[in-house]
Design an enzyme around this catalytic site. Sequence first.
Site, PDB file in Angstrom:
ATOM      1  N   GLY A 152       0.839  -1.187   0.000  1.00  0.00           N
ATOM      2  CA  GLY A 152       0.000   0.000   0.000  1.00  0.00           C
ATOM      3  C   GLY A 152       0.874   1.237   0.000  1.00  0.00           C
ATOM      4  O   GLY A 152       2.048   1.182   0.380  1.00  0.00           O
TER       5      GLY A 152
ATOM      6  N   GLN B 174       2.814   9.869   1.733  1.00  0.00           N
ATOM      7  CA  GLN B 174       4.119   9.217   1.790  1.00  0.00           C
ATOM      8  C   GLN B 174       5.039   9.658   0.652  1.00  0.00           C
ATOM      9  O   GLN B 174       6.249   9.488   0.739  1.00  0.00           O
ATOM     10  CB  GLN B 174       3.960   7.694   1.767  1.00  0.00           C
ATOM     11  CG  GLN B 174       3.341   7.155   3.040  1.00  0.00           C
ATOM     12  CD  GLN B 174       3.272   5.655   3.001  1.00  0.00           C
ATOM     13  OE1 GLN B 174       2.325   5.080   2.478  1.00  0.00           O
ATOM     14  NE2 GLN B 174       4.310   5.018   3.538  1.00  0.00           N
TER      15      GLN B 174
ATOM     16  N   CYS C 268       6.594  -0.194   7.502  1.00  0.00           N
ATOM     17  CA  CYS C 268       6.086   0.999   6.821  1.00  0.00           C
ATOM     18  C   CYS C 268       7.176   1.570   5.936  1.00  0.00           C
ATOM     19  O   CYS C 268       8.329   1.683   6.365  1.00  0.00           O
ATOM     20  CB  CYS C 268       5.637   2.031   7.846  1.00  0.00           C
ATOM     21  SG  CYS C 268       4.975   3.547   7.113  1.00  0.00           S
ATOM     22  N   LEU C 269       6.804   1.941   4.733  1.00  0.00           N
ATOM     23  CA  LEU C 269       7.767   2.531   3.809  1.00  0.00           C
ATOM     24  C   LEU C 269       8.281   3.876   4.302  1.00  0.00           C
ATOM     25  O   LEU C 269       9.339   4.323   3.863  1.00  0.00           O
ATOM     26  CB  LEU C 269       7.132   2.680   2.418  1.00  0.00           C
ATOM     27  CG  LEU C 269       6.699   1.376   1.752  1.00  0.00           C
ATOM     28  CD1 LEU C 269       5.955   1.669   0.448  1.00  0.00           C
ATOM     29  CD2 LEU C 269       7.883   0.465   1.511  1.00  0.00           C
TER      30      LEU C 269
ATOM     31  N   HIS D  75      -3.848   0.717   7.896  1.00  0.00           N
ATOM     32  CA  HIS D  75      -2.519   1.334   7.869  1.00  0.00           C
ATOM     33  C   HIS D  75      -2.505   2.539   6.924  1.00  0.00           C
ATOM     34  O   HIS D  75      -2.050   3.633   7.303  1.00  0.00           O
ATOM     35  CB  HIS D  75      -1.488   0.285   7.433  1.00  0.00           C
ATOM     36  CG  HIS D  75      -0.086   0.777   7.401  1.00  0.00           C
ATOM     37  ND1 HIS D  75       0.858   0.380   8.318  1.00  0.00           N
ATOM     38  CD2 HIS D  75       0.552   1.622   6.559  1.00  0.00           C
ATOM     39  CE1 HIS D  75       2.004   0.968   8.050  1.00  0.00           C
ATOM     40  NE2 HIS D  75       1.848   1.728   6.969  1.00  0.00           N
ATOM     41  N   GLU D  76      -3.006   2.354   5.706  1.00  0.00           N
ATOM     42  CA  GLU D  76      -2.986   3.440   4.723  1.00  0.00           C
ATOM     43  C   GLU D  76      -3.930   4.573   5.121  1.00  0.00           C
ATOM     44  O   GLU D  76      -3.600   5.750   4.943  1.00  0.00           O
ATOM     45  CB  GLU D  76      -3.313   2.914   3.319  1.00  0.00           C
ATOM     46  CG  GLU D  76      -2.348   1.868   2.796  1.00  0.00           C
ATOM     47  CD  GLU D  76      -0.873   2.244   2.911  1.00  0.00           C
ATOM     48  OE1 GLU D  76      -0.520   3.429   2.759  1.00  0.00           O
ATOM     49  OE2 GLU D  76      -0.061   1.329   3.151  1.00  0.00           O
TER      50      GLU D  76
ATOM     51  N   HIS E 254      -2.347   6.945   7.511  1.00  0.00           N
ATOM     52  CA  HIS E 254      -1.469   7.924   6.855  1.00  0.00           C
ATOM     53  C   HIS E 254      -2.245   9.169   6.442  1.00  0.00           C
ATOM     54  O   HIS E 254      -1.724  10.291   6.535  1.00  0.00           O
ATOM     55  CB  HIS E 254      -0.800   7.328   5.616  1.00  0.00           C
ATOM     56  CG  HIS E 254       0.407   6.515   5.900  1.00  0.00           C
ATOM     57  ND1 HIS E 254       1.537   7.029   6.500  1.00  0.00           N
ATOM     58  CD2 HIS E 254       0.676   5.213   5.643  1.00  0.00           C
ATOM     59  CE1 HIS E 254       2.452   6.077   6.604  1.00  0.00           C
ATOM     60  NE2 HIS E 254       1.952   4.957   6.103  1.00  0.00           N
TER      61      HIS E 254
END
Length: 188
Positions: free
Chosen positions: A46, A51, A99-100, A141-142, A145
């Site tokens: 995702g 991000q 997480c990226l 999670h997304e 963000h």
Amino acid sequence: MTIRPICISGNPVLHTPAAEVTVFDDELRTLVADMFETMDEAPGVGLAAPQIGVAKRIFTYTWTEDDGTLKRGVVINPVLEIGAISAEEPDEESESEGCLSFPGYRFPLKRALTATVTGVDLEQNPLGIEAEGWFARIFQHEYDHLDGILYVDKLNDEFQPEVLEIKEDEGWGVDGLSWLPGRDDLDA
């Protein structure tokens, strides 16, 4: 399509709620195409627009179910409904997230086992997706963000000293840090 740099914890765009998308045009289509390319190159399951430094309420996802079914798409202006979250401690193996924007580290986090996301696609068609298990975790999670929340912000208190130590050791927690998938050797 372009692979875009991924912001690292500390960039203000990651810690501020994103704005709703109001204009659906070629610029938005390019942004979404870039998000898919960046997510795939990272690789991730995702990616939220903040991000990559864009404060808009958009996320992309890609997930393959155990039966091989590929679930891939974009959700614009999402609304998320989740099931109950267990009060039990998270399992360090089966509930460990990464997480990226906090690359190279994983921590256990308890999430709801079910989630429903509604929103629109690039053509402004309404969509509604029900998810369970890891697919539901991706949506949660997304969506976080988009509200300016990183998963490490939600960890149990016992992990916070380690998170702070990582930020200090890595030099994170300041504006301007990013990494480029395919170029920077980070294990997200």
